[in-house]
Design an enzyme around this catalytic site. Structure first.
Site, mmCIF file in Angstrom:
data_model
loop_
_atom_site.group_PDB
_atom_site.id
_atom_site.type_symbol
_atom_site.label_atom_id
_atom_site.label_comp_id
_atom_site.label_asym_id
_atom_site.label_seq_id
_atom_site.Cartn_x
_atom_site.Cartn_y
_atom_site.Cartn_z
ATOM 1 N N ASP A 199 19.545 5.169 64.865
ATOM 2 C CA ASP A 199 19.738 5.374 63.721
ATOM 3 C C ASP A 199 18.388 5.074 63.120
ATOM 4 O O ASP A 199 18.180 5.911 62.372
ATOM 5 C CB ASP A 199 20.605 5.900 63.440
ATOM 6 C CG ASP A 199 21.200 4.333 62.449
ATOM 7 O OD1 ASP A 199 20.614 3.400 63.013
ATOM 8 O OD2 ASP A 199 21.847 3.901 61.208
ATOM 9 N N ASN A 200 17.580 3.969 63.231
ATOM 10 C CA ASN A 200 16.784 3.537 62.661
ATOM 11 C C ASN A 200 15.879 2.032 63.237
ATOM 12 O O ASN A 200 17.398 1.817 64.556
ATOM 13 C CB ASN A 200 16.584 4.017 61.047
ATOM 14 C CG ASN A 200 17.349 2.631 60.820
ATOM 15 O OD1 ASN A 200 18.740 3.267 60.204
ATOM 16 N ND2 ASN A 200 17.766 1.440 61.138
ATOM 17 N N CYS A 252 20.029 3.749 57.716
ATOM 18 C CA CYS A 252 21.340 4.493 58.330
ATOM 19 C C CYS A 252 21.849 5.950 57.694
ATOM 20 O O CYS A 252 21.855 7.073 58.600
ATOM 21 C CB CYS A 252 22.658 3.341 57.975
ATOM 22 S SG CYS A 252 22.110 1.935 58.672
ATOM 23 N N ASP A 285 23.197 0.739 66.228
ATOM 24 C CA ASP A 285 22.658 1.511 64.580
ATOM 25 C C ASP A 285 21.319 0.328 64.908
ATOM 26 O O ASP A 285 21.874 -1.179 64.949
ATOM 27 C CB ASP A 285 23.985 0.764 64.079
ATOM 28 C CG ASP A 285 24.205 0.718 62.805
ATOM 29 O OD1 ASP A 285 22.751 0.672 62.397
ATOM 30 O OD2 ASP A 285 25.433 0.178 61.830
ATOM 31 N N ASP A 286 20.357 0.050 64.252
ATOM 32 C CA ASP A 286 19.310 -0.621 63.822
ATOM 33 C C ASP A 286 18.685 -0.383 65.218
ATOM 34 O O ASP A 286 17.903 -1.464 65.415
ATOM 35 C CB ASP A 286 19.702 -1.512 63.069
ATOM 36 C CG ASP A 286 20.011 -1.107 61.239
ATOM 37 O OD1 ASP A 286 19.813 -0.215 60.978
ATOM 38 O OD2 ASP A 286 20.377 -2.234 60.723
#
Ligand SMILES: *[C@@H]1O[C@H](CO)[C@@H](O)[C@H](O)[C@H]1NC(C)=O
Ligand SMILES: *[C@@H]1O[C@H](CO)[C@@H](O)[C@H](O)[C@H]1NC(C)=O
Ligand SMILES: *[C@@H]1O[C@H](CO)[C@@H](O)[C@H](O)[C@H]1NC(C)=O
Ligand SMILES: *[C@@H]1O[C@H](CO)[C@@H](O)[C@H](O)[C@H]1NC(C)=O
Length: 498
Positions: free
Chosen positions: A298-299, A74, A38-39
């Site tokens: 996700d990013n 997200c 995540d991130d």
């Protein structure tokens, strides 16, 4: 001489293997283990702490050095990963229910993910960790999304402690068990008891805010600071208005907080790195060699670039690029591939490798995991819908631009705002022999445009809008509009030349 004679054979063997896998002629279907962080950025050294991931997946497989997301946030990105669709086709625009995150439209699309396809083909499927930001908020996780045989979805957004996991629809609260470690334990357990073929998604919270490391990793990177690149805490010029809001540059007193965030992100990632090592060791112990392991995020993320604080949501490389590493039965070891890849490619690629038909409705293209140097040309689309609502500015901040619907402005950040409703944009990201560039249009009152030549200006300092001929801007605009309404294979022009 040896290498000369063995190369063509290797090629034939590889193509044959690919053919067999792709055609589903082998009854021995491959397993899939997908790790979705995540991130996690790739441009600011986000992969540096991942020693096991780099050795066990990177050196054993392919690292895709040009991987981009359909949206640097997200929920929209996760919806793209699951469905293989662009944001304008899945309709998940932001992280809220009203913005389509786990909303009514999603519930329809959710019956057509790579998980439902593989489960339908006889796979046992497993999900553990963060799903979509709004998952389970209404029913505390009583619903198990379609496609999953064993489900351990996190209710809501990433956290490290004090969370509710839906264990196959039974909400289970935990106060003090570090979530990444719980995902590791459940994953190892699942693999040990599994009949093949299986599909797993492991979605740990790291390195998302609040960047909480496992206690054993606290202070592991005590002396690390955010990289002082040429754009670190430098005021943005010729960029859309949100980027130029004060304070810019940030006051010196703010920098220790940026460094704390940066090093805590690395520390929080160490438990993910250990999880990957344990999962791969378990696969090896069980001789589950016929397994693809895919690692991505996700990013991306930024910390201090152009005097921003720390977040994602912007069209710059820091935010739209993500790590992607894949190892598996037919993949050559220790190869870096420069082919342009997007998160929407994962679903069609998994289907193809599983020997299933890729639906024509999917917007992504199948990633070439065999050829080291396949077509390197592509015109890619990135879409972002700015978040912001009335009253989202902390009352201790001086901004009264209510009509702009500012968001993510907090005293902890010296009131620097991270988003606004009209931070809404669409970009073309072209990679090819003829160019390596980015064209972005903002849906603000000025129809603001940003253009960067990434070869000449990798840090995206100089907006070339004023140096670009009107006819070229009209051309970019035209291509962008086509991409914004594309569906299926129309979404995959190789490299549209002007
Ligand atoms: C978890 O919740 C408990 C009880 O509310 C609280 O004491 C504790 O500080 C929380 N832990 C974290 C890491 O937030
Ligand atoms: C896995 O199998 C072991 C031994 O058969 C059993 O004790 C354990 O409960 C199983 N775990 C799961 C998650 O099914
Ligand atoms: C992988 O490639 C890198 C760079 O070419 C090299 O330094 C490294 O030794 C290789 N690793 C293995 C395990 O072959
Ligand atoms: C999310 O998107 C929806 C639909 O466009 C919009 O109504 C909502 O206000 C957005 N949420 C935020 C927080 O911006």
């Amino acid at each position: 001489m040896l290498s000369l004679s063995s190369t063509p054979k290797m090629l034939i063997l590889n193509s044959l293997l690919f053919f067999l896998l792709a055609g589903g002629i082998l009854c021995d279907k491959p397993n899939f283990v997908i790790i979705l962080t995540d991130d996690q950025d790739v441009t600011m050294g986000g992969m540096t702490p991942m020693k096991h991931v780099r050795r066990l997946i990177g050196e054993e497989g392919m690292t895709f050095a040009n991987t981009f997301v359909s949206s640097p946030i997200c929920c929209p990105s996760r919806a793209s990963i699951l469905t293989g669709l662009h944001v304008h086709n899945h309709g998940t625009r932001n992280n809220t229910l009203r913005g389509g995150c786990y909303g009514p439209q999603w519930k329809k699309l959710e019956t057509n993910t790579f998980a439902t396809a593989l489960q339908g083909a006889g796979y046992r499927t497993f999900y553990a960790g963060k799903y979509l930001n709004e998952y389970g908020k209404k029913d505390r996780g009583a619903t198990v999304p379609p496609g999953w045989t064993e489900w351990h979805g996190l209710v809501g957004n990433s956290v490290y402690y004090n969370y509710t996991l839906s264990n196959n629809g039974v909400p289970t609260y935990s106060e003090d068990l570090y979530l990444t470690d719980i995902i590791r334990d459940m994953s190892v357990n699942f693999i040990e008891n599994q009949t093949e073929p299986f599909l797993m998604v492991l979605a740990p919270p790291a390195p998302h805010q609040p960047f909480t490391p496992a206690p054993r990793h606290r202070d592991a990177f005590r002396d690390i600071t955010a990289p002082r690149t040429p754009i670190f805490n430098v005021a943005a010029k010729d960029k859309h208005w949100l980027m130029t809001m004060p304070p810019s540059p940030l006051p010196e007193s703010m920098l220790p907080e940026l460094d704390r965030a940066y090093r805590s992100r690395w520390e929080a990632l160490l438990a993910v790195d250990e999880m990957v090592a344990d999962v791969i060791a378990t696969l090896n112990k069980g001789e589950k060699d016929n397994t693809y392991v895919i690692y991505t995020s996700d990013n991306g993320y930024h910390v201090g670039q152009f005097s921003q604080v720390y977040d994602k949501r912007q069209p710059y490389e820091s935010d739209i690029r993500v790590p992607l590493l894949i190892k598996g039965p037919a993949i050559k070891p220790n190869v870096t591939s420069l082919q342009p890849v997007m998160n929407i490619d994962l679903a069609p690629t998994i289907l193809q490798l599983a020997g299933l038909e890729v639906p024509e409705t999917m917007d992504g293209r199948v990633i070439d995991v065999i050829d080291e140097n396949p077509v390197k040309e592509r015109t890619m689309l990135v879409e972002y819908f700015g978040q912001g609502q009335d009253g989202a500015v902390d009352s201790k901040c001086p901004w009264k631009y209510d009509s702009e619907y500012l968001d993510e402005c907090r005293p902890l950040y010296n009131c620097k705002c991270q988003d606004s409703r009209n931070n809404t944009y669409a970009c073309l990201r072209r990679i090819g022999k003829q160019g390596n560039d980015k064209y972005c249009e903002f849906r603000d009152t000025k129809d603001f445009i940003e253009i960067y030549d990434l070869d000449a200006d990798p840090y995206e300092v100089s907006n070339l809008k004023n140096e670009t001929m009107g006819a070229f801007i009209a051309w970019y605009h035209h291509v962008l509009n086509i991409m914004l309404s594309c569906e299926g294979c129309d979404c995959d022009p190789t490299f549209v030349d002007r």
